[in-house]
Design a protein around this motif. Structure first.
Motif, short mmCIF file in Angstrom:
data_model
loop_
_atom_site.label_atom_id
_atom_site.label_comp_id
_atom_site.label_asym_id
_atom_site.label_seq_id
_atom_site.Cartn_x
_atom_site.Cartn_y
_atom_site.Cartn_z
N PRO A 282 0.83 -1.22 0.00
CA PRO A 282 0.00 0.00 0.00
C PRO A 282 0.86 1.27 0.00
CG PRO A 282 -0.92 -1.59 1.54
CD PRO A 282 0.43 -2.14 1.08
N HIS A 283 2.10 1.15 0.51
CA HIS A 283 3.00 2.31 0.56
C HIS A 283 3.96 2.33 -0.62
CE1 HIS A 283 1.43 2.51 4.60
NE2 HIS A 283 1.84 1.28 4.80
N SER A 284 4.39 1.14 -1.08
CA SER A 284 5.47 1.08 -2.06
C SER A 284 5.01 0.86 -3.50
CB SER A 284 6.45 -0.04 -1.68
OG SER A 284 5.78 -1.30 -1.67
N ALA A 285 3.90 0.16 -3.70
CA ALA A 285 3.46 -0.11 -5.07
C ALA A 285 3.02 1.20 -5.71
CB ALA A 285 2.31 -1.12 -5.07
N GLY A 286 3.18 1.30 -6.99
CA GLY A 286 2.83 2.55 -7.66
C GLY A 286 4.10 3.26 -8.12
N GLU A 287 5.17 3.11 -7.35
CA GLU A 287 6.46 3.66 -7.79
C GLU A 287 6.95 2.89 -9.00
OE1 GLU A 287 8.74 6.12 -6.43
OE2 GLU A 287 6.86 6.81 -5.57
N LEU A 288 6.78 1.57 -8.95
CA LEU A 288 7.21 0.69 -10.04
C LEU A 288 6.00 -0.04 -10.58
CD1 LEU A 288 10.36 -1.09 -8.48
CD2 LEU A 288 10.35 0.63 -10.30
N HIS B 214 5.09 -5.50 -13.06
CA HIS B 214 6.05 -6.45 -13.64
C HIS B 214 7.47 -6.20 -13.15
CE1 HIS B 214 6.13 -3.17 -16.67
NE2 HIS B 214 7.40 -3.50 -16.77
N ASP B 215 7.76 -5.01 -12.62
CA ASP B 215 9.05 -4.75 -11.98
C ASP B 215 8.97 -4.98 -10.47
OD1 ASP B 215 10.30 -4.00 -14.36
OD2 ASP B 215 9.72 -1.89 -14.13
N MET B 216 7.83 -4.67 -9.89
CA MET B 216 7.66 -4.80 -8.45
C MET B 216 7.68 -6.28 -8.01
SD MET B 216 7.37 -2.61 -6.02
CE MET B 216 6.99 -2.59 -4.29
#
Length: 183
Positions: free
Chosen positions: A153-159, A162-164
């Protein structure tokens, strides 16, 4: 179920107490009172949401553990189950972390029991891979890995996913190896 998904998004965004039955109904295009045909109230809806996800995760872990070729493959498959959940359901992670206390006690006990059983699937596989490591350490490592993976919820969205996905997989494997090999 569309109602549970909409409620999860609303609870994650506004908090359990900041969302009414009417808000949830509006999000799925029905009147608030119509939701009472499915759920006795907001607490019952929250309980069903968290029971559903806990039971689905446990069932996925059992399916993976009983169909994999060996413990290394099983661990990879378990990581994929948890990573898919973490990337696809960040609202549920937020709701579980913040709102489990609002679930009525009998259902809360069932949710916690399902979650313990899910953890034990991981511990069993890790014990096969690392028989010298004490089970309490394997359990602590499992919870720590969940913390890492459920940070989406905090980290996804930056990448993009398929990279995350490989990043989370690599980090989780490294965390497990570090925790079991240094006891």
């Amino acid at each position: 179920m569309e109602i549970l998904a909409a409620a999860a998004r609303l609870f994650a965004a506004r908090g359990f107490h900041g969302v009414s039955i009417e808000d949830i109904g509006g999000a799925v295009g029905v009147s608030g009172p119509a939701l009472y045909r499915h759920f006795s109230g907001k607490e019952a809806l929250l309980a069903e949401m968290l029971l559903d996800v806990s039971s689905r995760l446990r069932e996925s872990a059992v399916a993976v553990a009983t169909s994999s070729d060996g413990p290394a493959e099983t661990l990879d498959a378990l990581l994929n189950v948890q990573i898919t959940f973490a990337l696809d359901q960040p609202a549920l992670i937020t709701v579980h972390d913040r709102e489990l206390g609002n679930v009525p006690e009998p259902e809360r006990r069932r949710i916690r029991r399902l979650q313990r059983l899910y953890v034990e699937e991981w511990v069993t596989v890790l014990a096969e891979l690392h028989p010298a490591c004490p089970p309490a350490r394997l359990r602590a490592a499992t919870h720590a890995v969940f913390g890492l993976l459920n940070s989406t919820p905090h980290s996804a969205g930056e990448l993009p996913p398929h990279d995350m996905r490989p990043l989370l997989h690599t980090m989780a494997r490294a965390a497990i190896e570090a925790s079991v090999n240094h006891h």
